[in-house]
Design a protein around this motif. Structure first.
Motif, PDB file in Angstrom:
ATOM      1  N   MET A  15     -19.732  14.225  -1.107  1.00  0.00           N
ATOM      2  CA  MET A  15     -19.647  13.861  -2.521  1.00  0.00           C
ATOM      3  C   MET A  15     -19.182  12.413  -2.605  1.00  0.00           C
ATOM      4  O   MET A  15     -18.329  11.987  -1.819  1.00  0.00           O
ATOM      5  CB  MET A  15     -18.675  14.786  -3.256  1.00  0.00           C
ATOM      6  N   ASN A  16     -19.726  11.662  -3.552  1.00  0.00           N
ATOM      7  CA  ASN A  16     -19.440  10.228  -3.649  1.00  0.00           C
ATOM      8  C   ASN A  16     -18.880   9.864  -5.017  1.00  0.00           C
ATOM      9  O   ASN A  16     -19.382  10.320  -6.043  1.00  0.00           O
ATOM     10  CB  ASN A  16     -20.737   9.427  -3.431  1.00  0.00           C
ATOM     11  N   PHE A  17     -17.846   9.020  -4.983  1.00  0.00           N
ATOM     12  CA  PHE A  17     -17.236   8.541  -6.217  1.00  0.00           C
ATOM     13  C   PHE A  17     -16.850   7.075  -6.038  1.00  0.00           C
ATOM     14  O   PHE A  17     -16.473   6.647  -4.947  1.00  0.00           O
ATOM     15  CB  PHE A  17     -16.003   9.369  -6.587  1.00  0.00           C
ATOM     16  N   GLY A  18     -16.929   6.312  -7.104  1.00  0.00           N
ATOM     17  CA  GLY A  18     -16.648   4.891  -7.027  1.00  0.00           C
ATOM     18  C   GLY A  18     -15.173   4.577  -6.892  1.00  0.00           C
ATOM     19  O   GLY A  18     -14.313   5.316  -7.375  1.00  0.00           O
ATOM     20  N   VAL A  19     -14.898   3.461  -6.206  1.00  0.00           N
ATOM     21  CA  VAL A  19     -13.524   2.960  -6.080  1.00  0.00           C
ATOM     22  C   VAL A  19     -13.587   1.430  -6.099  1.00  0.00           C
ATOM     23  O   VAL A  19     -14.441   0.828  -5.447  1.00  0.00           O
ATOM     24  CB  VAL A  19     -12.842   3.462  -4.787  1.00  0.00           C
ATOM     25  N   ASN A  20     -12.714   0.821  -6.866  1.00  0.00           N
ATOM     26  CA  ASN A  20     -12.684  -0.639  -6.930  1.00  0.00           C
ATOM     27  C   ASN A  20     -12.206  -1.230  -5.606  1.00  0.00           C
ATOM     28  O   ASN A  20     -11.234  -0.743  -5.022  1.00  0.00           O
ATOM     29  CB  ASN A  20     -11.756  -1.102  -8.052  1.00  0.00           C
ATOM     30  N   VAL A  21     -12.881  -2.263  -5.151  1.00  0.00           N
ATOM     31  CA  VAL A  21     -12.546  -2.931  -3.897  1.00  0.00           C
ATOM     32  C   VAL A  21     -12.405  -4.424  -4.167  1.00  0.00           C
ATOM     33  O   VAL A  21     -13.280  -5.043  -4.775  1.00  0.00           O
ATOM     34  CB  VAL A  21     -13.621  -2.708  -2.811  1.00  0.00           C
ATOM     35  N   ILE A  62      -7.385   5.834   4.198  1.00  0.00           N
ATOM     36  CA  ILE A  62      -7.378   4.648   3.346  1.00  0.00           C
ATOM     37  C   ILE A  62      -6.991   3.452   4.210  1.00  0.00           C
ATOM     38  O   ILE A  62      -6.208   3.584   5.157  1.00  0.00           O
ATOM     39  CB  ILE A  62      -6.413   4.832   2.147  1.00  0.00           C
ATOM     40  N   ASP A  63      -7.550   2.298   3.918  1.00  0.00           N
ATOM     41  CA  ASP A  63      -7.289   1.104   4.715  1.00  0.00           C
ATOM     42  C   ASP A  63      -5.903   0.527   4.426  1.00  0.00           C
ATOM     43  O   ASP A  63      -5.355   0.696   3.336  1.00  0.00           O
ATOM     44  CB  ASP A  63      -8.346   0.042   4.459  1.00  0.00           C
ATOM     45  N   ALA A  64      -5.377  -0.186   5.416  1.00  0.00           N
ATOM     46  CA  ALA A  64      -4.022  -0.734   5.318  1.00  0.00           C
ATOM     47  C   ALA A  64      -3.973  -2.096   4.650  1.00  0.00           C
ATOM     48  O   ALA A  64      -2.877  -2.607   4.378  1.00  0.00           O
ATOM     49  CB  ALA A  64      -3.410  -0.844   6.723  1.00  0.00           C
ATOM     50  N   ASP A  65      -5.128  -2.689   4.369  1.00  0.00           N
ATOM     51  CA  ASP A  65      -5.135  -4.080   3.889  1.00  0.00           C
ATOM     52  C   ASP A  65      -4.999  -4.228   2.382  1.00  0.00           C
ATOM     53  O   ASP A  65      -4.970  -5.345   1.861  1.00  0.00           O
ATOM     54  CB  ASP A  65      -6.396  -4.799   4.358  1.00  0.00           C
ATOM     55  N   GLY A  66      -4.934  -3.123   1.666  1.00  0.00           N
ATOM     56  CA  GLY A  66      -4.723  -3.192   0.227  1.00  0.00           C
ATOM     57  C   GLY A  66      -5.956  -3.491  -0.591  1.00  0.00           C
ATOM     58  O   GLY A  66      -5.849  -3.750  -1.794  1.00  0.00           O
ATOM     59  N   GLN A  67      -7.134  -3.444   0.008  1.00  0.00           N
ATOM     60  CA  GLN A  67      -8.363  -3.756  -0.726  1.00  0.00           C
ATOM     61  C   GLN A  67      -8.769  -2.639  -1.685  1.00  0.00           C
ATOM     62  O   GLN A  67      -9.418  -2.884  -2.699  1.00  0.00           O
ATOM     63  CB  GLN A  67      -9.509  -4.028   0.250  1.00  0.00           C
ATOM     64  N   HIS A  68      -8.397  -1.402  -1.352  1.00  0.00           N
ATOM     65  CA  HIS A  68      -8.828  -0.259  -2.145  1.00  0.00           C
ATOM     66  C   HIS A  68      -7.882   0.028  -3.307  1.00  0.00           C
ATOM     67  O   HIS A  68      -6.668  -0.141  -3.186  1.00  0.00           O
ATOM     68  CB  HIS A  68      -8.928   0.993  -1.257  1.00  0.00           C
ATOM     69  N   ASP A  69      -8.438   0.490  -4.402  1.00  0.00           N
ATOM     70  CA  ASP A  69      -7.674   0.805  -5.601  1.00  0.00           C
ATOM     71  C   ASP A  69      -6.925   2.123  -5.421  1.00  0.00           C
ATOM     72  O   ASP A  69      -7.522   3.205  -5.460  1.00  0.00           O
ATOM     73  CB  ASP A  69      -8.624   0.894  -6.799  1.00  0.00           C
ATOM     74  N   GLY A 107     -15.606   7.513  -0.907  1.00  0.00           N
ATOM     75  CA  GLY A 107     -15.604   6.420  -1.864  1.00  0.00           C
ATOM     76  C   GLY A 107     -16.783   5.495  -1.619  1.00  0.00           C
ATOM     77  O   GLY A 107     -17.194   5.299  -0.475  1.00  0.00           O
ATOM     78  N   TRP A 108     -17.351   4.988  -2.699  1.00  0.00           N
ATOM     79  CA  TRP A 108     -18.336   3.918  -2.552  1.00  0.00           C
ATOM     80  C   TRP A 108     -17.826   2.737  -3.363  1.00  0.00           C
ATOM     81  O   TRP A 108     -17.292   2.889  -4.463  1.00  0.00           O
ATOM     82  CB  TRP A 108     -19.733   4.359  -2.969  1.00  0.00           C
ATOM     83  N   PRO A 109     -17.923   1.530  -2.812  1.00  0.00           N
ATOM     84  CA  PRO A 109     -17.237   0.370  -3.368  1.00  0.00           C
ATOM     85  C   PRO A 109     -17.843  -0.156  -4.663  1.00  0.00           C
ATOM     86  O   PRO A 109     -19.050  -0.353  -4.769  1.00  0.00           O
ATOM     87  CB  PRO A 109     -17.339  -0.670  -2.251  1.00  0.00           C
ATOM     88  N   GLU A 110     -16.977  -0.380  -5.632  1.00  0.00           N
ATOM     89  CA  GLU A 110     -17.337  -1.077  -6.865  1.00  0.00           C
ATOM     90  C   GLU A 110     -16.648  -2.433  -6.788  1.00  0.00           C
ATOM     91  O   GLU A 110     -15.441  -2.538  -6.977  1.00  0.00           O
ATOM     92  CB  GLU A 110     -16.884  -0.283  -8.084  1.00  0.00           C
ATOM     93  N   TYR A 111     -17.401  -3.473  -6.457  1.00  0.00           N
ATOM     94  CA  TYR A 111     -16.826  -4.770  -6.136  1.00  0.00           C
ATOM     95  C   TYR A 111     -16.535  -5.610  -7.378  1.00  0.00           C
ATOM     96  O   TYR A 111     -17.217  -5.508  -8.406  1.00  0.00           O
ATOM     97  CB  TYR A 111     -17.783  -5.562  -5.245  1.00  0.00           C
ATOM     98  N   VAL A 119       0.839  -1.204   0.000  1.00  0.00           N
ATOM     99  CA  VAL A 119       0.000   0.000   0.000  1.00  0.00           C
ATOM    100  C   VAL A 119       0.869   1.248   0.000  1.00  0.00           C
ATOM    101  O   VAL A 119       0.646   2.185  -0.777  1.00  0.00           O
ATOM    102  CB  VAL A 119      -0.945   0.003   1.221  1.00  0.00           C
ATOM    103  N   VAL A 120       1.885   1.264   0.856  1.00  0.00           N
ATOM    104  CA  VAL A 120       2.778   2.421   0.958  1.00  0.00           C
ATOM    105  C   VAL A 120       3.508   2.667  -0.365  1.00  0.00           C
ATOM    106  O   VAL A 120       3.641   3.806  -0.818  1.00  0.00           O
ATOM    107  CB  VAL A 120       3.782   2.231   2.106  1.00  0.00           C
ATOM    108  N   LYS A 121       3.974   1.608  -0.992  1.00  0.00           N
ATOM    109  CA  LYS A 121       4.693   1.758  -2.265  1.00  0.00           C
ATOM    110  C   LYS A 121       3.797   2.376  -3.329  1.00  0.00           C
ATOM    111  O   LYS A 121       4.240   3.223  -4.114  1.00  0.00           O
ATOM    112  CB  LYS A 121       5.224   0.406  -2.726  1.00  0.00           C
ATOM    113  N   LYS A 122       2.544   1.964  -3.364  1.00  0.00           N
ATOM    114  CA  LYS A 122       1.612   2.522  -4.345  1.00  0.00           C
ATOM    115  C   LYS A 122       1.321   3.999  -4.054  1.00  0.00           C
ATOM    116  O   LYS A 122       1.304   4.831  -4.959  1.00  0.00           O
ATOM    117  CB  LYS A 122       0.310   1.719  -4.345  1.00  0.00           C
ATOM    118  N   LEU A 123       1.124   4.321  -2.789  1.00  0.00           N
ATOM    119  CA  LEU A 123       0.790   5.695  -2.421  1.00  0.00           C
ATOM    120  C   LEU A 123       1.974   6.645  -2.574  1.00  0.00           C
ATOM    121  O   LEU A 123       1.794   7.824  -2.884  1.00  0.00           O
ATOM    122  CB  LEU A 123       0.275   5.749  -0.976  1.00  0.00           C
TER     123      LEU A 123
END
Length: 253
Positions: free
Chosen positions: A202-208, A95-102, A123-127, A26-30
């Motif tokens: 405001m809401n926007f989709g994020v892949n989970v 942002i969560d630490a588990d890497g689930q979020h895009d 964010g609202w999840p797009e599964y 997660v840290v590397k991506k951010l």
């Protein structure tokens, strides 16, 4: 119309408990976005502490806040917010630490926060197919309940921990001494309170994605009881705020 904020100074705030292994990815991506990252060690065991420190050492963008005891996601997040306030940041990106979020959606969310500096960017999840069906269906109950107690139809998802908050909104909430669920009910509780306080959402989709070997901190009995009590408390809070919510709706109309 939204106004861009020339003093926009964001940072990431990541509470970490039992997700030390996933954190480095997660840290590397951010770190690619060149935005400071505040990691909060929420009273982890020695193995996870070592993994968290290792992740923090991969980039100079990271600052590590260590809590002696596990207090839950809410307490860990607010510890990170306090660090952000002292450091002069205007917005925090949870942002969560588990890497689930895009992570690739982060630049877009940051742009929205800069253009709408007084709004909560959620964010609202797009599964994908990895999501457990029970979790996907169950969360809509929480979403409907949150819209009911806030009278706020703009709330799309209260459980997704992928949000950008103005620091001023969080300062106002912390100074009000409002009781906020520190554990699994935190994401719902804080969004309801911010809606009550009048902040726009405001809401926007994020892949989970749900990894097969992912670690969940959810405890079936303890957390379901706590979440149920949180919803009951929020319902009482709504009743006490009916005159305020009614006046707001009349003015909005």
């Amino acid at each position: 119309m939204s106004e861009s904020n020339s003093e926009f100074k964001p940072c990431f705030v990541i509470p970490v408990f039992n997700h030390g292994k996933a954190l480095e990815g997660v840290v590397k991506k951010l770190s690619a976005f060149n935005v400071p990252i505040i990691l909060v060690d929420d009273g982890n065991d020695l193995k996870n502490k070592e993994q968290i420190k290792s992740a923090a050492s991969t980039t100079s963008l990271c600052v590590l806040v260590e809590l002696k005891k596990n207090g839950g996601k809410g307490k860990a997040f607010f510890a990170g917010v306090k660090k952000a306030i002292v450091s002069g940041f205007t917005h925090v990106f949870q942002i969560d630490a588990d890497g689930q979020h895009d992570a690739l959606r982060c630049p877009f969310f940051l742009q929205q926060a800069e253009e709408n500096p007084c709004h909560i960017i959620c964010g609202w999840p797009e599964y994908d197919k990895s999501v457990p069906l029970s979790r996907k269906n169950g969360r809509e109950i929480s979403n409907k309940w949150a819209r009911f107690v806030t009278w706020d139809s703009s709330i799309k998802d209260v459980l997704c921990g992928y949000r950008v908050y103005p620091v001023k909104a969080l300062q106002r909430l912390m100074s009000s001494h409002a009781f906020i669920n520190a554990r699994m009910g935190f994401d719902t509780d804080i969004l309801v309170h911010l809606s009550w306080a009048g902040f726009k959402i405001m809401n926007f989709g994020v892949n989970v994605t749900y990894p097969k070997d992912g670690i969940s901190n959810f405890r079936l009995v303890r957390d379901n009881i706590a979440i149920s009590l949180t919803y009951a408390r929020l319902c009482i809070g709504m009743i006490l705020r009916i005159p305020k919510l009614l006046l707001r709706r009349i003015r909005g109309a």
